[in-house]
Structures are given as C-alpha cells and as structure tokens.
Motif scaffolding. Sequence first.
Motif, PDB file in Angstrom:
ATOM      1  N   TYR A 139       0.747  -1.236   0.183  1.00  0.00           N
ATOM      2  CA  TYR A 139       0.122   0.007  -0.082  1.00  0.00           C
ATOM      3  C   TYR A 139       0.847   1.287  -0.095  1.00  0.00           C
ATOM      4  CZ  TYR A 139      -2.708   3.749   1.923  1.00  0.00           C
ATOM      5  OH  TYR A 139      -3.300   4.798   2.537  1.00  0.00           O
ATOM      6  N   SER A 140       1.783   1.187   0.640  1.00  0.00           N
ATOM      7  CA  SER A 140       2.649   2.559   1.040  1.00  0.00           C
ATOM      8  C   SER A 140       3.624   2.821  -0.352  1.00  0.00           C
ATOM      9  CB  SER A 140       3.724   2.238   1.938  1.00  0.00           C
ATOM     10  OG  SER A 140       3.039   2.208   3.346  1.00  0.00           O
ATOM     11  N   THR A 141       3.803   1.521  -1.184  1.00  0.00           N
ATOM     12  CA  THR A 141       4.547   1.634  -2.224  1.00  0.00           C
ATOM     13  C   THR A 141       3.656   2.245  -3.308  1.00  0.00           C
ATOM     14  OG1 THR A 141       5.824  -0.428  -1.891  1.00  0.00           O
ATOM     15  CG2 THR A 141       5.839   0.217  -4.022  1.00  0.00           C
ATOM     16  N   CYS A 142       2.375   2.001  -3.393  1.00  0.00           N
ATOM     17  CA  CYS A 142       1.533   2.523  -4.407  1.00  0.00           C
ATOM     18  C   CYS A 142       1.167   4.028  -3.857  1.00  0.00           C
ATOM     19  CB  CYS A 142       0.267   1.622  -4.311  1.00  0.00           C
ATOM     20  SG  CYS A 142       0.287   0.151  -4.959  1.00  0.00           S
ATOM     21  N   PHE A 143       1.145   4.268  -2.450  1.00  0.00           N
ATOM     22  CA  PHE A 143       0.827   5.698  -2.151  1.00  0.00           C
ATOM     23  C   PHE A 143       1.991   6.582  -2.525  1.00  0.00           C
ATOM     24  CE2 PHE A 143       1.015   9.010   1.006  1.00  0.00           C
ATOM     25  CZ  PHE A 143      -0.380   9.241   1.034  1.00  0.00           C
ATOM     26  N   LEU A 144       3.275   5.867  -2.465  1.00  0.00           N
ATOM     27  CA  LEU A 144       4.338   6.697  -3.022  1.00  0.00           C
ATOM     28  C   LEU A 144       4.212   7.148  -4.436  1.00  0.00           C
ATOM     29  CD1 LEU A 144       7.089   7.393  -1.397  1.00  0.00           C
ATOM     30  CD2 LEU A 144       8.093   5.540  -2.543  1.00  0.00           C
ATOM     31  N   ILE A 145       3.438   6.351  -5.280  1.00  0.00           N
ATOM     32  CA  ILE A 145       3.639   6.540  -6.878  1.00  0.00           C
ATOM     33  C   ILE A 145       2.361   7.126  -6.758  1.00  0.00           C
ATOM     34  CG2 ILE A 145       3.033   5.511  -8.962  1.00  0.00           C
ATOM     35  CD1 ILE A 145       4.597   2.970  -7.887  1.00  0.00           C
ATOM     36  N   LEU A 146       1.268   7.051  -6.223  1.00  0.00           N
ATOM     37  CA  LEU A 146      -0.110   8.068  -6.686  1.00  0.00           C
ATOM     38  C   LEU A 146      -0.430   9.161  -5.790  1.00  0.00           C
ATOM     39  CD1 LEU A 146      -2.350   4.741  -6.954  1.00  0.00           C
ATOM     40  CD2 LEU A 146      -1.779   6.363  -8.690  1.00  0.00           C
ATOM     41  N   LYS A 147       0.207   9.224  -4.463  1.00  0.00           N
ATOM     42  CA  LYS A 147      -0.109   9.941  -3.593  1.00  0.00           C
ATOM     43  C   LYS A 147      -1.510  10.532  -3.256  1.00  0.00           C
ATOM     44  CE  LYS A 147       4.261  11.898  -5.208  1.00  0.00           C
ATOM     45  NZ  LYS A 147       4.732  10.714  -6.121  1.00  0.00           N
ATOM     46  N   ASN A 148      -2.162   9.153  -3.235  1.00  0.00           N
ATOM     47  CA  ASN A 148      -3.583   9.370  -2.823  1.00  0.00           C
ATOM     48  C   ASN A 148      -4.014   8.055  -2.276  1.00  0.00           C
ATOM     49  OD1 ASN A 148      -6.390   8.630  -3.981  1.00  0.00           O
ATOM     50  ND2 ASN A 148      -6.476  10.844  -3.968  1.00  0.00           N
ATOM     51  N   SER A 149      -4.678   8.021  -1.080  1.00  0.00           N
ATOM     52  CA  SER A 149      -4.836   6.804  -0.141  1.00  0.00           C
ATOM     53  C   SER A 149      -6.134   5.939  -0.978  1.00  0.00           C
ATOM     54  CB  SER A 149      -5.145   7.318   1.111  1.00  0.00           C
ATOM     55  OG  SER A 149      -6.489   8.019   1.092  1.00  0.00           O
ATOM     56  N   ALA A 150      -7.115   6.572  -1.561  1.00  0.00           N
ATOM     57  CA  ALA A 150      -7.939   5.649  -2.063  1.00  0.00           C
ATOM     58  C   ALA A 150      -7.460   4.866  -3.404  1.00  0.00           C
ATOM     59  CB  ALA A 150      -9.163   6.648  -2.717  1.00  0.00           C
ATOM     60  N   THR A 151      -6.655   5.598  -4.280  1.00  0.00           N
ATOM     61  CA  THR A 151      -6.490   5.020  -5.408  1.00  0.00           C
ATOM     62  C   THR A 151      -5.108   3.837  -5.051  1.00  0.00           C
ATOM     63  OG1 THR A 151      -4.927   6.760  -5.895  1.00  0.00           O
ATOM     64  CG2 THR A 151      -6.856   6.540  -7.389  1.00  0.00           C
ATOM     65  N   ALA A 152      -4.400   4.254  -4.005  1.00  0.00           N
ATOM     66  CA  ALA A 152      -3.257   3.381  -3.583  1.00  0.00           C
ATOM     67  C   ALA A 152      -4.019   2.205  -3.081  1.00  0.00           C
ATOM     68  CB  ALA A 152      -2.474   4.081  -2.701  1.00  0.00           C
ATOM     69  N   GLU A 153      -5.031   2.122  -2.429  1.00  0.00           N
ATOM     70  CA  GLU A 153      -5.768   1.194  -1.632  1.00  0.00           C
ATOM     71  C   GLU A 153      -6.319   0.202  -3.044  1.00  0.00           C
ATOM     72  OE1 GLU A 153      -8.401   1.932   1.318  1.00  0.00           O
ATOM     73  OE2 GLU A 153      -9.531   0.191   1.012  1.00  0.00           O
ATOM     74  N   ASP A 154      -6.762   0.678  -3.788  1.00  0.00           N
ATOM     75  CA  ASP A 154      -7.256   0.169  -5.267  1.00  0.00           C
ATOM     76  C   ASP A 154      -6.280  -0.678  -5.635  1.00  0.00           C
ATOM     77  OD1 ASP A 154      -9.737   0.978  -4.750  1.00  0.00           O
ATOM     78  OD2 ASP A 154      -9.665   2.518  -6.365  1.00  0.00           O
ATOM     79  N   ALA A 155      -5.256   0.040  -6.044  1.00  0.00           N
ATOM     80  CA  ALA A 155      -3.898  -0.577  -6.699  1.00  0.00           C
ATOM     81  C   ALA A 155      -3.414  -1.799  -5.761  1.00  0.00           C
ATOM     82  CB  ALA A 155      -2.838   0.401  -6.890  1.00  0.00           C
ATOM     83  N   ALA A 156      -3.323  -1.784  -4.655  1.00  0.00           N
ATOM     84  CA  ALA A 156      -2.876  -2.681  -3.875  1.00  0.00           C
ATOM     85  C   ALA A 156      -3.714  -4.065  -3.746  1.00  0.00           C
ATOM     86  CB  ALA A 156      -2.708  -2.183  -2.302  1.00  0.00           C
ATOM     87  N   GLN A 157      -4.964  -3.671  -3.452  1.00  0.00           N
ATOM     88  CA  GLN A 157      -6.172  -4.662  -3.627  1.00  0.00           C
ATOM     89  C   GLN A 157      -6.383  -5.566  -4.968  1.00  0.00           C
ATOM     90  OE1 GLN A 157      -7.007  -5.804  -1.083  1.00  0.00           O
ATOM     91  NE2 GLN A 157      -8.464  -4.788   0.199  1.00  0.00           N
ATOM     92  N   GLU A 158      -6.073  -4.902  -5.983  1.00  0.00           N
ATOM     93  CA  GLU A 158      -6.093  -5.307  -7.300  1.00  0.00           C
ATOM     94  C   GLU A 158      -4.813  -6.353  -7.432  1.00  0.00           C
ATOM     95  OE1 GLU A 158      -7.817  -5.545 -10.006  1.00  0.00           O
ATOM     96  OE2 GLU A 158      -9.504  -4.530  -9.004  1.00  0.00           O
ATOM     97  N   ALA A 159      -3.624  -5.925  -6.756  1.00  0.00           N
ATOM     98  CA  ALA A 159      -2.627  -6.610  -6.975  1.00  0.00           C
ATOM     99  C   ALA A 159      -2.648  -7.914  -6.396  1.00  0.00           C
ATOM    100  CB  ALA A 159      -1.428  -5.697  -6.564  1.00  0.00           C
ATOM    101  N   PHE A 160      -2.987  -7.824  -5.037  1.00  0.00           N
ATOM    102  CA  PHE A 160      -3.183  -9.057  -4.161  1.00  0.00           C
ATOM    103  C   PHE A 160      -4.327 -10.075  -5.095  1.00  0.00           C
ATOM    104  CE2 PHE A 160      -1.296  -6.668  -0.742  1.00  0.00           C
ATOM    105  CZ  PHE A 160      -0.116  -7.685  -0.460  1.00  0.00           C
ATOM    106  N   LEU A 161      -5.297  -9.541  -5.451  1.00  0.00           N
ATOM    107  CA  LEU A 161      -6.300 -10.288  -6.214  1.00  0.00           C
ATOM    108  C   LEU A 161      -5.698 -11.226  -7.337  1.00  0.00           C
ATOM    109  CD1 LEU A 161      -9.625  -8.361  -6.606  1.00  0.00           C
ATOM    110  CD2 LEU A 161      -9.238 -10.652  -5.389  1.00  0.00           C
ATOM    111  N   LYS A 162      -4.741 -10.357  -8.091  1.00  0.00           N
ATOM    112  CA  LYS A 162      -4.106 -10.964  -9.063  1.00  0.00           C
ATOM    113  C   LYS A 162      -3.112 -11.868  -8.721  1.00  0.00           C
ATOM    114  CE  LYS A 162      -2.049  -9.805 -13.560  1.00  0.00           C
ATOM    115  NZ  LYS A 162      -1.459  -8.661 -14.487  1.00  0.00           N
TER     116      LYS A 162
END
Lengths: 189, 252
Positions: free
Chosen positions: A16-39
């Motif tokens: 999540y923090s990795t995604c947050f560092l890239i997106l700088k937005n908590s909601a989209t970072a969470e989406d990216a992290a969840q999608e990654a774990f699903l995959k």
Amino acid sequence: MEAFRLLYLKYYPKVYSTCFLILKNSATAEDAAQEAFLKAYTKLPTLKDLGKFGAWVAAIATKHAINIYNQNKKIIVVGEEDLMQHFLSLWETKADDYEPCRKYMEKETNLEIRKAICRLEPVLNQMVVLKYYWNLTDQEIAETLQVPLGTVKSSLYRARRLLEKKLTSFGKEYFKRGKERELIRHEKA
Amino acid sequence: MKKLDKLISENLQALIEAPCGVDPEEKWQSFKEKYQTELLVREKEGTDTELEREKIRIPFGLKFAYIAAGLVVAFTCCMMNPQVVSAFRDQVFKWVGQNQENELVISQIRNPVTPPGDYGGISFAEAQALALFDLQYPHYLPESLAAVEPQINVNVNEDGYSSVTFSFIKGEAYLKITQRQDVLQSNKNTFVPQDTEVSEITIHNNVKAVVLETEDYTDFQWQEKNIGYRLMARGIDREELIKVIEELKTEA
C-alpha cells in the motif's frame, strides 16, 4: 486461503505504501494494492520463488498504480505539503546525540532526498522503489514489468541524476563531509 | 554514487515501513469480499475475464495467429462481397489493440448507445442494427400488398429503447406493424371508440391478442417476450391479418 492471509497481512502495508508513494492518494493506492493481491492470489502458482512474494506483489501493484495514474491524471489532487508532513512526521534519525551538527545535516539531507523521491514522476518512482526498496535487479524489473532492460536502466539512471540534482547545499555538504570522514578514518587506519 | 544509492535505499525504507494508518485485517476482509464478488461474476459470465474490464488476455504465441486469421477473414469478406456491411446481431463490436503493458487486448462495447430520434427510409438490416431486440418481419402478406416494399421507421427514445414500424400501403389497402420494447413496467389505457367491436383471440399457439374492429380499420395488440406488438390495417380481411400475424418471423 489461510496461508495467503498471512502473506497478505505481512505485505499489505508495504505494498500500500509503495502505491501511495507513486499515486500520492490513499483511495487509489488502496485500489491498486487490492487489485495486485487479487491478481497475486489467482496467479500464485506461477511464482517460482516464494521468497520474492513481496517484491512480486509490489511490482504488480506498481503496474496497477501506473495504470490508475495514467487514467486519472487530471483527477487525483493531493496537497503535496500534507504528504510531506505525513512523511516528515515519521522521520527517524540514526545519528547519535554526540554529533548534533552531523545529526542536523543528516536530517536535512534525508528530508531533501525524501522530497525529491516523492516528486519523481510516477514511472521513475516505480523503478526506484522496485530497485532500492524491493531489491529487484534491473533484469527482474524488466521481466516483471515487461519492458526492455534498456528502458529500466535508462529510467534508473535518469532518476538517480534527478535525485542528485535535487540535493541542494545541505546534501552536497553531507556527502563532502562523508568523504572527509572516510579519508580521516582511512588515514588513521 | 554508492552513497546516493544507500541514501535512497534508507529513506525509501523509512517511508515504506513507517506506519501507514491502514488496518491490514480490515483490508483482508474487504479483499475476501472482493474476491468472492469476482468469483461470482466469473461464474455468471462463464469466462475467465477480469472483473469490469472485459479484457481477454491472449498468450504471446497466439497473438500473431489471431491477427493473421482476422486479417485473412476480413480481406476475404471484403473481396467476396464488397457492397455488404454486416452488423453484429448481438450488438457486440470488437477490436484488437494493445494496452500500456504491451498485452494484446480485445475490447468490447456492448449495446452501443444510439442517439435518440426518428430514423426513416432505412432497410430492415439497418433497423435491426438500431433496435436492441430481434425484429419480426411478416413472411406472409395479403395479395393486395404482396409486391409492396415497406416503409421502415425507427424511433429511439431518451432511455435508448426503440420502436420499429413497418408500413405497407397500396391504394386503399393499408397495413402497419409496430414493435416496441416493453421492458419497464407501465400502465397503458387504450381508448375504445363507440361502435368498436372488442374481442380476444389466441395467436402463436398460446398468446392472447386483443382485437378492435370498426368499419374503417382492424387493430391487433399483443405482447410476447417483453416486446409489445400492434398491427393496424384497413381494407384487409381479419382472417388474412391473422395469417400475417402467424407468419411473423425474425428474418426478413
């Protein structure tokens, strides 16, 4: 599922923090992290080295994060100052109290480098975080992100140059002092 | 440069490993829910496609085979019958492209929206492309209208639903068949003028149709599979009209 839960609990905050560092937005970072774990959950049998699970999920997550960034370039609005404050509040120093000047300099250099990392463009941020935090080799990054090795190398070179440039007087002084200290240590030895 | 690398590495560690304010247990619950939802969607759709995106990822080796096959089919069709533009019956339009990760993606747009309005002077195929349901066409026509080409009109409303009218006119003989999507629940009153005979008949084996008859015209109304039908005629016998209704089929 239970075994995957343990992996999830261990790696989710970092991914999540990795995604947050890239997106700088908590909601989209969470989406990216969840999608990654699903995959990752569905593709887990394809992972050859389970020891690299974290880096693998992080790489998938950064891909999602870059896609999200590209799709929402005009939508994501984050006060950078808030982000900086968030990171700064978490700042910790390793310097000892006997060298207040060095401690101060280290603190300022760290602050500058963190600001510079945060200000890197997302694709460079992605490469830097996979290389320097998740310890993937250039070749592994290229394979995971399915980009040419040359692209990875040039992106990392560009990112390093940018970070170096962003380090102002404090950072340069810190490096200079570091070299001096090394010389003194060498002479003493 | 090594010093800089070390500095980057240490600071990234501090940034990423610092408490990020999320509860992994809570996120795990939402992960499980999301996974269950995706499973359900996959079962429902009967495909292995990703949720929402409708992407079909194709192994690298098959990319060129698919592209080559597609090109051969397209080229052959064009050469054989260059005048015909074919529409997809289920309103699925496909094209092949690449995403940012260089993966081959077949994108699909289902039920593309037709702008609301009246479309007149069009062919059956064009009307079928505009309507989002299978149109019925009369395969039997009374002798007086047998050689008549119908006027076809399509009306698409603001909600995207359409009604299609075939009008056969020759001299005094007049036959108009209207087909309309009735997907939403609605109440409708039909005004029955004086001196109108109202009756009910059974068509297509078990479908009830209401018949209104005056000296001037005959009007049949019925509903089948959420499609409302209306046949209005003048100067044609009732028995002939029932034959027309019985011979309504999905192809022109």
